[in-house]
Scaffold this motif. Structure first.
Motif, PDB file in Angstrom:
ATOM      1  N   ILE A 183       0.862  -1.181   0.000  1.00 59.98           N
ATOM      2  CA  ILE A 183       0.000   0.000   0.000  1.00 59.98           C
ATOM      3  C   ILE A 183       0.895   1.227   0.000  1.00 59.98           C
ATOM      4  CG2 ILE A 183      -1.831   1.264   1.179  1.00 59.98           C
ATOM      5  CD1 ILE A 183      -2.648  -1.359   2.519  1.00 59.98           C
ATOM      6  N   VAL A 184       0.819   2.019  -1.044  1.00 61.63           N
ATOM      7  CA  VAL A 184       1.621   3.232  -1.163  1.00 61.63           C
ATOM      8  C   VAL A 184       0.700   4.432  -1.029  1.00 61.63           C
ATOM      9  CG1 VAL A 184       3.176   4.592  -2.602  1.00 61.63           C
ATOM     10  CG2 VAL A 184       3.276   2.079  -2.677  1.00 61.63           C
ATOM     11  N   ILE A 185       0.998   5.292  -0.074  1.00 63.97           N
ATOM     12  CA  ILE A 185       0.291   6.565   0.061  1.00 63.97           C
ATOM     13  C   ILE A 185       1.215   7.633  -0.513  1.00 63.97           C
ATOM     14  CG2 ILE A 185      -0.918   8.151   1.583  1.00 63.97           C
ATOM     15  CD1 ILE A 185      -2.140   5.354   1.506  1.00 63.97           C
ATOM     16  N   ASP A 186       0.894   8.071  -1.735  1.00 67.84           N
ATOM     17  CA  ASP A 186       1.772   8.949  -2.503  1.00 67.84           C
ATOM     18  C   ASP A 186       1.321  10.402  -2.338  1.00 67.84           C
ATOM     19  OD1 ASP A 186       3.308  10.267  -4.397  1.00 67.84           O
ATOM     20  OD2 ASP A 186       3.237   8.603  -5.825  1.00 67.84           O
ATOM     21  N   GLN A 187       2.210  11.207  -1.775  1.00 69.69           N
ATOM     22  CA  GLN A 187       1.921  12.620  -1.534  1.00 69.69           C
ATOM     23  C   GLN A 187       2.718  13.532  -2.473  1.00 69.69           C
ATOM     24  OE1 GLN A 187       2.080  12.906   3.107  1.00 69.69           O
ATOM     25  NE2 GLN A 187       3.031  10.972   2.499  1.00 69.69           N
ATOM     26  N   SER A 188       3.279  12.938  -3.520  1.00 64.64           N
ATOM     27  CA  SER A 188       4.193  13.664  -4.404  1.00 64.64           C
ATOM     28  C   SER A 188       3.479  14.709  -5.254  1.00 64.64           C
ATOM     29  CB  SER A 188       4.922  12.674  -5.325  1.00 64.64           C
ATOM     30  OG  SER A 188       5.614  11.694  -4.587  1.00 64.64           O
ATOM     31  N   THR A 189       4.233  15.731  -5.605  1.00 68.41           N
ATOM     32  CA  THR A 189       3.755  16.761  -6.523  1.00 68.41           C
ATOM     33  C   THR A 189       4.831  16.980  -7.595  1.00 68.41           C
ATOM     34  OG1 THR A 189       2.591  17.864  -4.705  1.00 68.41           O
ATOM     35  CG2 THR A 189       2.927  19.129  -6.717  1.00 68.41           C
ATOM     36  N   PRO A 190       4.513  16.683  -8.877  1.00 65.33           N
ATOM     37  CA  PRO A 190       3.239  16.135  -9.355  1.00 65.33           C
ATOM     38  C   PRO A 190       3.146  14.622  -9.109  1.00 65.33           C
ATOM     39  CG  PRO A 190       4.743  16.381 -11.185  1.00 65.33           C
ATOM     40  CD  PRO A 190       5.460  16.952  -9.980  1.00 65.33           C
ATOM     41  N   PHE A 191       1.931  14.153  -8.987  1.00 66.15           N
ATOM     42  CA  PHE A 191       1.666  12.731  -8.791  1.00 66.15           C
ATOM     43  C   PHE A 191       1.813  12.004 -10.120  1.00 66.15           C
ATOM     44  CE2 PHE A 191      -1.795   9.408  -8.795  1.00 66.15           C
ATOM     45  CZ  PHE A 191      -1.080   8.468  -8.066  1.00 66.15           C
ATOM     46  N   GLN A 192       2.601  10.913 -10.142  1.00 66.02           N
ATOM     47  CA  GLN A 192       2.865  10.161 -11.378  1.00 66.02           C
ATOM     48  C   GLN A 192       2.192   8.790 -11.282  1.00 66.02           C
ATOM     49  OE1 GLN A 192       7.099  10.082 -12.278  1.00 66.02           O
ATOM     50  NE2 GLN A 192       7.376  12.163 -11.504  1.00 66.02           N
ATOM     51  N   SER A 193       0.952   8.711 -11.692  1.00 66.78           N
ATOM     52  CA  SER A 193       0.206   7.462 -11.581  1.00 66.78           C
ATOM     53  C   SER A 193       0.798   6.363 -12.453  1.00 66.78           C
ATOM     54  CB  SER A 193      -1.260   7.690 -11.950  1.00 66.78           C
ATOM     55  OG  SER A 193      -1.370   8.196 -13.269  1.00 66.78           O
ATOM     56  N   ASP A 194       1.383   6.717 -13.602  1.00 66.13           N
ATOM     57  CA  ASP A 194       1.952   5.713 -14.510  1.00 66.13           C
ATOM     58  C   ASP A 194       3.188   5.039 -13.928  1.00 66.13           C
ATOM     59  OD1 ASP A 194      -0.024   6.347 -16.280  1.00 66.13           O
ATOM     60  OD2 ASP A 194       1.224   7.642 -17.532  1.00 66.13           O
ATOM     61  N   PHE A 195       3.797   5.641 -12.942  1.00 64.74           N
ATOM     62  CA  PHE A 195       5.011   5.087 -12.341  1.00 64.74           C
ATOM     63  C   PHE A 195       4.787   3.666 -11.837  1.00 64.74           C
ATOM     64  CE2 PHE A 195       7.187   4.289  -8.285  1.00 64.74           C
ATOM     65  CZ  PHE A 195       8.518   4.364  -8.665  1.00 64.74           C
ATOM     66  N   TYR A 196       3.589   3.339 -11.391  1.00 63.39           N
ATOM     67  CA  TYR A 196       3.321   2.078 -10.708  1.00 63.39           C
ATOM     68  C   TYR A 196       2.893   0.947 -11.647  1.00 63.39           C
ATOM     69  CZ  TYR A 196       3.385   5.144  -6.647  1.00 63.39           C
ATOM     70  OH  TYR A 196       3.764   6.060  -5.693  1.00 63.39           O
ATOM     71  N   ASN A 197       2.844   1.201 -12.955  1.00 60.35           N
ATOM     72  CA  ASN A 197       2.235   0.248 -13.883  1.00 60.35           C
ATOM     73  C   ASN A 197       3.024  -1.042 -14.080  1.00 60.35           C
ATOM     74  OD1 ASN A 197       0.144   2.009 -14.237  1.00 60.35           O
ATOM     75  ND2 ASN A 197       0.882   2.852 -16.187  1.00 60.35           N
ATOM     76  N   ASP A 198       4.332  -1.000 -13.975  1.00 62.73           N
ATOM     77  CA  ASP A 198       5.152  -2.126 -14.418  1.00 62.73           C
ATOM     78  C   ASP A 198       5.680  -3.021 -13.301  1.00 62.73           C
ATOM     79  OD1 ASP A 198       4.840  -1.292 -17.060  1.00 62.73           O
ATOM     80  OD2 ASP A 198       6.568   0.068 -16.939  1.00 62.73           O
ATOM     81  N   PHE A 199       5.257  -2.796 -12.084  1.00 64.15           N
ATOM     82  CA  PHE A 199       5.764  -3.617 -10.979  1.00 64.15           C
ATOM     83  C   PHE A 199       4.915  -4.869 -10.810  1.00 64.15           C
ATOM     84  CE2 PHE A 199       7.143   0.717  -9.917  1.00 64.15           C
ATOM     85  CZ  PHE A 199       8.497   0.497  -9.758  1.00 64.15           C
ATOM     86  N   GLN A 200       5.581  -5.991 -10.588  1.00 61.24           N
ATOM     87  CA  GLN A 200       4.908  -7.273 -10.418  1.00 61.24           C
ATOM     88  C   GLN A 200       4.573  -7.483  -8.942  1.00 61.24           C
ATOM     89  OE1 GLN A 200       4.111  -8.965 -13.291  1.00 61.24           O
ATOM     90  NE2 GLN A 200       4.994  -7.084 -14.146  1.00 61.24           N
ATOM     91  N   LEU A 201       3.664  -6.656  -8.465  1.00 61.89           N
ATOM     92  CA  LEU A 201       3.267  -6.671  -7.065  1.00 61.89           C
ATOM     93  C   LEU A 201       1.762  -6.462  -6.958  1.00 61.89           C
ATOM     94  CD1 LEU A 201       6.030  -4.258  -5.655  1.00 61.89           C
ATOM     95  CD2 LEU A 201       5.865  -6.703  -5.112  1.00 61.89           C
ATOM     96  N   GLU A 202       1.172  -6.995  -5.877  1.00 59.09           N
ATOM     97  CA  GLU A 202      -0.209  -6.636  -5.558  1.00 59.09           C
ATOM     98  C   GLU A 202      -0.135  -5.289  -4.850  1.00 59.09           C
ATOM     99  OE1 GLU A 202      -3.892  -8.056  -2.679  1.00 59.09           O
ATOM    100  OE2 GLU A 202      -2.485  -9.581  -3.424  1.00 59.09           O
ATOM    101  N   ILE A 203      -0.486  -4.252  -5.570  1.00 57.36           N
ATOM    102  CA  ILE A 203      -0.204  -2.912  -5.070  1.00 57.36           C
ATOM    103  C   ILE A 203      -1.435  -2.024  -5.122  1.00 57.36           C
ATOM    104  CG2 ILE A 203       0.641  -2.139  -7.334  1.00 57.36           C
ATOM    105  CD1 ILE A 203       2.764  -0.489  -5.842  1.00 57.36           C
ATOM    106  N   GLN A 204      -1.658  -1.308  -4.026  1.00 62.39           N
ATOM    107  CA  GLN A 204      -2.695  -0.279  -3.963  1.00 62.39           C
ATOM    108  C   GLN A 204      -1.996   1.077  -3.826  1.00 62.39           C
ATOM    109  OE1 GLN A 204      -6.260  -0.997  -1.422  1.00 62.39           O
ATOM    110  NE2 GLN A 204      -5.066  -2.699  -0.581  1.00 62.39           N
ATOM    111  N   VAL A 205      -2.396   2.017  -4.645  1.00 63.85           N
ATOM    112  CA  VAL A 205      -1.783   3.348  -4.606  1.00 63.85           C
ATOM    113  C   VAL A 205      -2.873   4.374  -4.338  1.00 63.85           C
ATOM    114  CG1 VAL A 205      -0.431   5.073  -5.846  1.00 63.85           C
ATOM    115  CG2 VAL A 205       0.000   2.629  -6.236  1.00 63.85           C
TER     116      VAL A 205
END
Length: 455
Positions: free
Chosen positions: A185-207
């Motif tokens: 579970i990633v709580i992303d507070q970044s500016t700007p937020f890069q939603s595409d960053f998480y697309n290629d990881f082989q993990l069960e991931i919630q952002v």
């Protein structure tokens, strides 16, 4: 509760183990109830004047050397002679701090003859090397964890802020774990937020994109989302080996613990610090490397948001879990490399260090520190903690490990005493406002299945 030796009030006034747990027990075992094989590894000191001091010394050694067991513990401590307190201080602390105690007690109007004699009579006592041979858990290496075989589901929680290059390495390390039954579970507070960053990881991931820059809000939010029965708290600027999760689980299972606090090192290839190189009851909690049962949050609540954008929030939760009777072990094999990146994360929200200010007129220490000290140990202990730490905090953070520079800082503080007093008074006042408002601890609702009975 009186500490195991009175001089701990000066040396470690706000240490976890100064306080009794909620059930009235301390962490220190009665030596008469320890297993013989443990007592054999302790160093009896017959130079103490009182038998009580001899027993307390052995109990202190047992905890510091790594005793984790079921022996009955002390519920109270009696005063021992002043000379025994000086002997204890000389054995386990540097000569600088022994002299500090003498000066403080003379200025506190204790009997000067008794104090000077106690200090003088123990002048030939050598610093103990007892920690060079900690207690050994010889069965750990061959231990086959039933908990790992059961494959409990784990929720790995990572708050992040403007650290995508480092977060990439963090997630790739998680992809390589030999224990795979977990979510991220990633709580992303970044500016700007890069939603595409998480697309290629082989993990069960919630952002989750969180617009408010708030670390404890982020962690609390993720804990409430977590599907796992175990929570593994992680940082966005860390690297871990492939057995990181499995080591945490193994340690939790071996000691039947509720939390395991892993070790952090700051340089590739650096040795584990000597006082973290063996298993022991942990006196801290590092939210960048700790595994715990979700039930702990259900019992004592989430992180206190009085620490938002400040310091000691993880320490406060660790203390709360200790007081509630949960066992937290310091785990030498669940290691991480903590890069301590100079930008992003908490660095963008507040100070790097709890006692160092970014400008002349900021409070010293950060108000949340005094809120924490005063809430649990009281005003007197907080003042002793200030006296011990504030003068040494005058020098910049990069000199933190240098004793000569810390001593220089103490001397410099005398020349800028009015400014330091102003900073401390400001911090005390702001901490008082936090105390008046009270803890901001949200309860975690216990999820229970509801069975519908049909007639």
């Amino acid at each position: 509760m009186k500490p195991i030796f009175k001089f701990i009030n000066y040396l470690q006034p706000t240490h976890y183990f100064v306080l009794k747990k909620n059930d009235g027990h301390s962490v220190f075992p009665l030596v008469k109830n320890l297993p013989a094989e443990i007592v054999e590894q302790l160093e009896s000191d017959h130079q103490y004047k009182s038998d009580k001091a001899k027993a307390y010394d052995l109990s202190w050694q047992a905890v510091q050397k790594g005793y984790i067991g079921k022996a009955e513990t002390y519920t109270q401590f009696e005063n021992v002679p002043v000379v025994d307190n000086y002997r204890f201080a000389r054995k386990y602390f540097s000569s600088f701090w022994v002299l500090y105690i003498l000066i403080v007690r003379l200025f506190s109007f204790y009997n000067p003859i008794t104090e000077v004699l106690g200090w003088w009579k123990t002048r030939k006592v050598s610093r103990s090397t007892y920690l060079e041979i900690p207690l050994v858990n010889s069965e750990y290496d061959a231990f086959n964890s039933e908990l790992i075989l059961q494959k409990p589901f784990i929720s790995v929680i990572i708050p992040t802020l403007n650290r995508y290059p480092y977060l990439k390495d963090v997630l790739q390390d998680l992809e390589q774990q030999d224990y795979t039954h977990f979510e991220v579970i990633v709580i992303d507070q970044s500016t700007p937020f890069q939603s595409d960053f998480y697309n290629d990881f082989q993990l069960e991931i919630q952002v989750v994109h969180q617009e408010e820059k708030a670390l404890w809000l982020a962690r609390n939010r993720a804990i409430k989302m977590a599907k796992g029965d175990y929570i593994l708290l992680f940082d966005d600027d860390s690297r871990v080996d492939k057995n990181w999760i499995s080591e945490h689980l193994k340690g939790l299972d071996f000691f039947k613990a509720d939390l395991t606090s892993g070790v952090s090192i700051s340089e590739v290839g650096a040795p584990t610090p000597a006082h973290y190189a063996y298993f022991k009851i942990s006196d801290q909690l590092d939210t960048g490397n700790v595994l715990l049962k979700k039930a702990v949050f259900e019992a004592i609540g989430l992180f206190d948001r009085q620490f938002e954008k400040q310091r000691m929030g993880d320490g406060e939760f660790g203390l709360r879990s200790y007081l509630a009777g949960y066992l937290n072990i310091s785990h030498p094999y669940a290691k991480r490399l903590h890069l301590k990146v100079g930008s992003g994360g908490l660095r963008d929200m507040g100070s790097w260090d709890a006692f160092r200010t970014n400008s002349l007129f900021e409070p010293r220490p950060i108000p949340s520190v005094l809120y924490y000290f005063r809430r649990y140990w009281g005003h007197t202990a907080a003042r002793w903690a200030l006296l011990r730490t504030v003068p040494l905090s005058i020098m910049p953070y990069r000199f933190k490990g240098s004793k000569p520079m810390m001593l220089l800082g103490a001397l410099v503080s005398l020349f800028i005493l009015p400014l330091v007093v102003f900073q401390v008074i400001k911090s005390w006042r702001l901490a008082g406002a936090k105390l008046d408002e009270g803890a901001l601890v949200e309860k975690l609702k216990i999820k229970s299945e509801k069975w519908e009975v049909k007639s």
